[in-house]
Design an enzyme around this catalytic site. Structure first.
Site, PDB file in Angstrom:
ATOM      1  N   PRO A 130       0.778  -1.242   0.000  1.00 42.19           N
ATOM      2  CA  PRO A 130       0.000   0.000   0.000  1.00 42.19           C
ATOM      3  C   PRO A 130       0.814   1.299   0.000  1.00 42.19           C
ATOM      4  CG  PRO A 130      -0.004  -0.948   2.184  1.00 42.19           C
ATOM      5  CD  PRO A 130       0.718  -1.925   1.296  1.00 42.19           C
ATOM      6  N   CYS A 131       1.460   1.581  -1.117  1.00 41.60           N
ATOM      7  CA  CYS A 131       2.198   2.841  -1.236  1.00 41.60           C
ATOM      8  C   CYS A 131       1.247   4.035  -1.192  1.00 41.60           C
ATOM      9  CB  CYS A 131       3.045   2.854  -2.498  1.00 41.60           C
ATOM     10  SG  CYS A 131       2.137   2.612  -4.029  1.00 41.60           S
ATOM     11  N   HIS A 132      -0.036   3.797  -1.402  1.00 41.99           N
ATOM     12  CA  HIS A 132      -1.020   4.888  -1.324  1.00 41.99           C
ATOM     13  C   HIS A 132      -1.132   5.430   0.099  1.00 41.99           C
ATOM     14  CE1 HIS A 132      -3.328   1.156  -0.560  1.00 41.99           C
ATOM     15  NE2 HIS A 132      -3.998   1.900   0.329  1.00 41.99           N
TER      16      HIS A 132
END
Length: 165
Positions: A130-132
């Site tokens: 989850p780089c978001h």
């Protein structure tokens, strides 16, 4: 041979690619399969259409089980530092965000916030790693390959605090 599947989501088409072991090796909010494959260093002729096991986690995410992608096995190639960043991303709890500098400090490299940003940019398995959940120093939404609107939407689904713009 890797298998790909493209799903319709409220945030647009989402393509995932799995290796023969069932690990997600690439995923993105895009229906451009060759481009999604290229992010992971996979040639288009090594990808065939089919049903991906991880599609269930994507569907579950959009149906409200926002923790579903976190248990999906992934496989990415990168440097030791990139691998450490990607693992740290998977440890950020659903509904929370971290700043690039916070991740760098947690990895023992407080001056490496740009390197953390670069590793986020090289993340080939969006949603599953989850780089978001990483935001700028001010808390603003920054740098997401599929656009800030998708990042905002995904974070909102997860119940994370979202700073505008």
């Amino acid at each position: 041979m890797n298998t790909y599947q493209t799903l319709d989501t409220p945030d647009g088409p989402f393509t995932l690619i799995e290796n023969p072991d069932g690990d997600v090796v690439a995923s993105a909010w895009s229906d451009d399969v060759p481009a999604v494959a290229a992010r992971a260093g996979i040639t288009p002729d090594d990808v065939g259409k089919g049903e991906c096991t991880a599609s269930a986690a994507v569907r579950a995410f959009y149906a409200g089980d926002v923790s579903a992608p976190g248990s999906v096995p992934v496989a990415q190639r990168g440097t030791a530092f990139q691998a450490a960043v990607w693992e740290a991303l998977r440890q950020i709890p659903v509904g929370e965000v971290r700043r690039y500098g916070e991740l760098a400090a947690a990895l023992g490299s407080p001056g490496a916030s740009r390197a953390v940003g670069a590793a986020c940019g090289r993340n080939a398995v969006a949603l599953f790693v989850p780089c978001h959940r990483v935001v700028g120093a001010s808390g603003a939404l920054t740098g997401f390959a599929w656009g800030v609107d998708v990042k905002r939407s995904v974070l909102a689904r997860e119940g994370a605090p979202v700073t505008h713009p």
